[in-house]
Write a protein that holds these residues in place. Structure first.
Motif, short mmCIF file in Angstrom:
data_model
loop_
_atom_site.label_atom_id
_atom_site.label_comp_id
_atom_site.label_asym_id
_atom_site.label_seq_id
_atom_site.Cartn_x
_atom_site.Cartn_y
_atom_site.Cartn_z
N ASP A 137 0.83 -1.21 0.00
CA ASP A 137 0.00 0.00 0.00
C ASP A 137 0.86 1.26 0.00
O ASP A 137 0.62 2.20 -0.75
CB ASP A 137 -0.93 -0.01 1.22
N ARG A 138 1.92 1.27 0.83
CA ARG A 138 2.78 2.45 0.91
C ARG A 138 3.53 2.68 -0.40
O ARG A 138 3.69 3.82 -0.85
CB ARG A 138 3.79 2.29 2.06
N GLU A 155 1.65 -1.70 -8.96
CA GLU A 155 1.60 -2.85 -8.06
C GLU A 155 2.60 -3.92 -8.50
O GLU A 155 3.27 -4.54 -7.66
CB GLU A 155 0.18 -3.43 -8.02
N VAL A 191 2.70 1.76 -3.47
CA VAL A 191 1.81 2.18 -4.55
C VAL A 191 1.26 3.58 -4.29
O VAL A 191 1.27 4.45 -5.17
CB VAL A 191 0.66 1.15 -4.73
N ARG A 192 0.81 3.81 -3.05
CA ARG A 192 0.13 5.06 -2.74
C ARG A 192 1.10 6.23 -2.54
O ARG A 192 0.89 7.32 -3.06
CB ARG A 192 -0.72 4.86 -1.47
N ARG A 193 2.20 5.96 -1.82
CA ARG A 193 3.11 7.07 -1.48
C ARG A 193 4.23 7.25 -2.50
O ARG A 193 4.69 8.35 -2.73
CB ARG A 193 3.73 6.85 -0.10
#
Length: 201
Positions: free
Chosen positions: A139-140, A149, A142-144
Protein backbone atom coordinates in the motif's frame (compact mmCIF):
# COMPACT_ATOMS: atom_id res chain seq x y z
CA UNK A 1 30.37 2.96 20.83
CA UNK A 2 27.31 0.85 20.15
CA UNK A 3 26.98 -0.31 16.55
CA UNK A 4 23.36 -0.81 15.53
CA UNK A 5 22.22 -2.37 12.27
CA UNK A 6 18.80 -1.06 11.23
CA UNK A 7 16.92 -2.80 8.44
CA UNK A 8 13.45 -3.52 7.10
CA UNK A 9 11.71 -4.38 3.87
CA UNK A 10 10.99 -1.73 1.25
CA UNK A 11 7.99 0.29 2.39
CA UNK A 12 8.24 -0.88 6.01
CA UNK A 13 9.04 2.62 7.27
CA UNK A 14 12.72 2.24 8.09
CA UNK A 15 13.53 5.79 6.96
CA UNK A 16 11.05 7.24 9.47
CA UNK A 17 12.57 5.14 12.26
CA UNK A 18 16.13 6.20 11.37
CA UNK A 19 14.98 9.85 11.34
CA UNK A 20 13.50 9.41 14.82
CA UNK A 21 16.74 7.82 16.10
CA UNK A 22 18.68 10.85 14.83
CA UNK A 23 16.27 13.12 16.74
CA UNK A 24 17.08 11.06 19.85
CA UNK A 25 20.82 11.58 19.32
CA UNK A 26 22.03 8.72 17.12
CA UNK A 27 24.83 9.07 14.58
CA UNK A 28 23.25 7.83 11.35
CA UNK A 29 25.19 6.10 8.58
CA UNK A 30 22.77 5.67 5.69
CA UNK A 31 23.86 2.95 3.24
CA UNK A 32 21.41 4.18 0.57
CA UNK A 33 22.81 7.70 0.69
CA UNK A 34 26.37 6.38 0.57
CA UNK A 35 25.48 4.09 -2.34
CA UNK A 36 24.44 7.21 -4.29
CA UNK A 37 27.66 9.03 -3.30
CA UNK A 38 29.95 6.24 -4.50
CA UNK A 39 28.37 6.21 -7.99
CA UNK A 40 28.19 10.00 -8.47
CA UNK A 41 29.56 11.39 -11.75
CA UNK A 42 33.34 11.18 -11.90
CA UNK A 43 33.65 8.34 -9.37
CA UNK A 44 35.36 5.00 -10.02
CA UNK A 45 32.09 3.36 -8.97
CA UNK A 46 30.12 4.94 -11.81
CA UNK A 47 32.86 4.09 -14.31
CA UNK A 48 32.75 0.44 -13.20
CA UNK A 49 28.95 0.31 -13.58
CA UNK A 50 29.13 1.82 -17.08
CA UNK A 51 31.77 -0.78 -18.01
CA UNK A 52 29.64 -3.63 -16.68
CA UNK A 53 26.19 -2.54 -17.94
CA UNK A 54 26.97 -0.34 -20.94
CA UNK A 55 26.51 3.38 -21.61
CA UNK A 56 22.72 3.02 -21.74
CA UNK A 57 22.61 3.12 -17.93
CA UNK A 58 23.96 6.68 -17.99
CA UNK A 59 21.66 9.68 -18.25
CA UNK A 60 22.30 12.49 -20.75
CA UNK A 61 24.15 14.51 -18.08
CA UNK A 62 26.51 11.61 -17.34
CA UNK A 63 24.88 10.62 -14.05
CA UNK A 64 23.53 7.16 -13.32
CA UNK A 65 20.08 6.50 -14.78
CA UNK A 66 18.72 4.70 -11.72
CA UNK A 67 15.33 3.67 -13.16
CA UNK A 68 17.07 2.17 -16.21
CA UNK A 69 19.60 0.28 -14.09
CA UNK A 70 16.84 -0.80 -11.69
CA UNK A 71 14.78 -2.26 -14.52
CA UNK A 72 17.79 -4.39 -15.51
CA UNK A 73 18.89 -5.66 -12.10
CA UNK A 74 15.53 -6.25 -10.43
CA UNK A 75 14.52 -8.58 -13.24
CA UNK A 76 17.78 -10.57 -13.23
CA UNK A 77 19.47 -11.89 -10.08
CA UNK A 78 22.77 -12.47 -11.91
CA UNK A 79 22.93 -8.86 -13.08
CA UNK A 80 21.98 -7.72 -9.58
CA UNK A 81 24.92 -9.71 -8.22
CA UNK A 82 27.25 -7.94 -10.67
CA UNK A 83 25.99 -4.55 -9.47
CA UNK A 84 26.29 -5.54 -5.80
CA UNK A 85 29.88 -6.70 -6.33
CA UNK A 86 30.74 -3.20 -7.56
CA UNK A 87 28.78 -1.09 -5.09
CA UNK A 88 28.85 -2.99 -1.79
CA UNK A 89 32.63 -2.87 -1.18
CA UNK A 90 32.61 0.89 -1.87
CA UNK A 91 29.69 1.44 0.51
CA UNK A 92 31.37 -0.72 3.18
CA UNK A 93 34.62 1.23 3.01
CA UNK A 94 32.86 4.61 3.26
CA UNK A 95 30.66 3.38 6.12
CA UNK A 96 33.74 2.32 8.08
CA UNK A 97 35.30 5.77 7.54
CA UNK A 98 32.18 7.50 8.90
CA UNK A 99 31.94 5.14 11.86
CA UNK A 100 35.58 5.77 12.77
CA UNK A 101 34.83 9.51 12.87
CA UNK A 102 31.94 9.14 15.36
CA UNK A 103 32.43 9.92 19.09
CA UNK A 104 33.53 6.98 21.24
CA UNK A 105 30.32 7.02 23.30
CA UNK A 106 27.99 7.28 20.28
CA UNK A 107 25.11 5.05 19.30
CA UNK A 108 25.91 4.59 15.61
CA UNK A 109 22.89 3.47 13.60
CA UNK A 110 23.72 1.89 10.26
CA UNK A 111 20.63 2.08 8.03
CA UNK A 112 21.19 -0.95 5.77
CA UNK A 113 18.32 -2.07 3.50
CA UNK A 114 19.98 -5.37 2.51
CA UNK A 115 21.40 -6.32 5.90
CA UNK A 116 19.64 -9.71 5.98
CA UNK A 117 20.25 -10.48 2.31
CA UNK A 118 23.99 -9.90 2.60
CA UNK A 119 24.50 -11.71 5.93
CA UNK A 120 25.74 -8.57 7.70
CA UNK A 121 24.11 -9.11 11.12
CA UNK A 122 27.40 -10.22 12.78
CA UNK A 123 28.92 -6.77 12.08
CA UNK A 124 26.61 -5.09 14.61
CA UNK A 125 26.16 -5.16 18.38
CA UNK A 126 22.38 -4.93 17.95
CA UNK A 127 20.19 -5.60 14.91
CA UNK A 128 16.85 -3.77 14.74
CA UNK A 129 14.24 -4.79 12.18
CA UNK A 130 11.41 -2.42 11.25
CA UNK A 131 8.56 -4.77 10.43
CA UNK A 132 5.32 -4.24 8.54
CA UNK A 133 2.92 -6.63 6.86
CA UNK A 134 3.32 -7.19 3.09
CA UNK A 135 -0.10 -5.56 2.63
CA UNK A 136 1.10 -2.42 4.40
CA UNK A 137 4.34 -2.36 2.40
CA UNK A 138 2.47 -2.73 -0.89
CA UNK A 139 0.00 0.00 0.00
CA UNK A 140 2.78 2.45 0.91
CA UNK A 141 4.78 1.74 -2.25
CA UNK A 142 1.81 2.18 -4.55
CA UNK A 143 0.13 5.06 -2.74
CA UNK A 144 3.11 7.07 -1.48
CA UNK A 145 5.86 6.26 -3.98
CA UNK A 146 3.68 5.95 -7.06
CA UNK A 147 4.93 2.50 -8.06
CA UNK A 148 2.78 0.15 -10.06
CA UNK A 149 1.60 -2.85 -8.06
CA UNK A 150 3.66 -5.13 -10.32
CA UNK A 151 6.85 -3.12 -9.76
CA UNK A 152 6.22 -2.93 -6.01
CA UNK A 153 5.72 -6.69 -5.76
CA UNK A 154 8.91 -7.31 -7.79
CA UNK A 155 10.93 -5.07 -5.46
CA UNK A 156 9.51 -6.82 -2.41
CA UNK A 157 10.21 -10.25 -3.91
CA UNK A 158 13.85 -9.29 -4.58
CA UNK A 159 14.41 -8.78 -0.83
CA UNK A 160 14.66 -11.23 2.05
CA UNK A 161 11.41 -12.63 3.38
CA UNK A 162 9.79 -11.07 6.42
CA UNK A 163 10.62 -14.27 8.36
CA UNK A 164 14.31 -14.14 7.41
CA UNK A 165 14.60 -10.54 8.61
CA UNK A 166 12.87 -11.32 11.89
CA UNK A 167 15.24 -14.26 12.49
CA UNK A 168 18.26 -11.93 12.68
CA UNK A 169 16.54 -9.28 14.82
CA UNK A 170 17.57 -8.53 18.39
CA UNK A 171 14.77 -5.93 18.48
CA UNK A 172 11.68 -5.70 16.25
CA UNK A 173 9.86 -2.40 15.79
CA UNK A 174 6.33 -3.03 14.55
CA UNK A 175 5.29 -0.40 12.02
CA UNK A 176 1.74 -1.57 11.36
CA UNK A 177 0.74 1.00 13.97
CA UNK A 178 -0.29 4.69 14.11
CA UNK A 179 2.61 7.16 13.92
CA UNK A 180 2.20 8.17 17.55
CA UNK A 181 2.65 4.56 18.66
CA UNK A 182 5.73 4.20 16.42
CA UNK A 183 7.28 7.30 18.03
CA UNK A 184 6.63 5.88 21.50
CA UNK A 185 8.23 2.54 20.58
CA UNK A 186 11.31 4.20 19.05
CA UNK A 187 11.86 6.27 22.20
CA UNK A 188 11.59 3.10 24.27
CA UNK A 189 14.17 1.31 22.09
CA UNK A 190 16.43 4.36 22.15
CA UNK A 191 16.49 4.34 25.95
CA UNK A 192 17.65 0.71 25.83
CA UNK A 193 20.34 1.47 23.22
CA UNK A 194 21.66 4.49 25.15
CA UNK A 195 21.87 2.38 28.29
CA UNK A 196 23.82 -0.32 26.46
CA UNK A 197 26.16 2.27 24.93
CA UNK A 198 26.99 3.80 28.31
CA UNK A 199 27.49 0.34 29.83
CA UNK A 200 29.88 -0.67 27.05
CA UNK A 201 31.74 2.65 27.33
Amino acid sequence: MLKVGLTGGIGAGKSEVSRLFVECGAVLIDADRISREVVAPGTPGLAAIADAFGPEVLAADGSLDRPKLGSIVFADPDRRAVLNAIVHPLVGARSRELEAAAPEDAVVVHDVPLLAENGLAPLYDVVIVVDASPETQLDRLVRRRGMTEEDARARMAAQATREKRREIADIVIDNDVPLQELHRRVREVWAELAERASASG
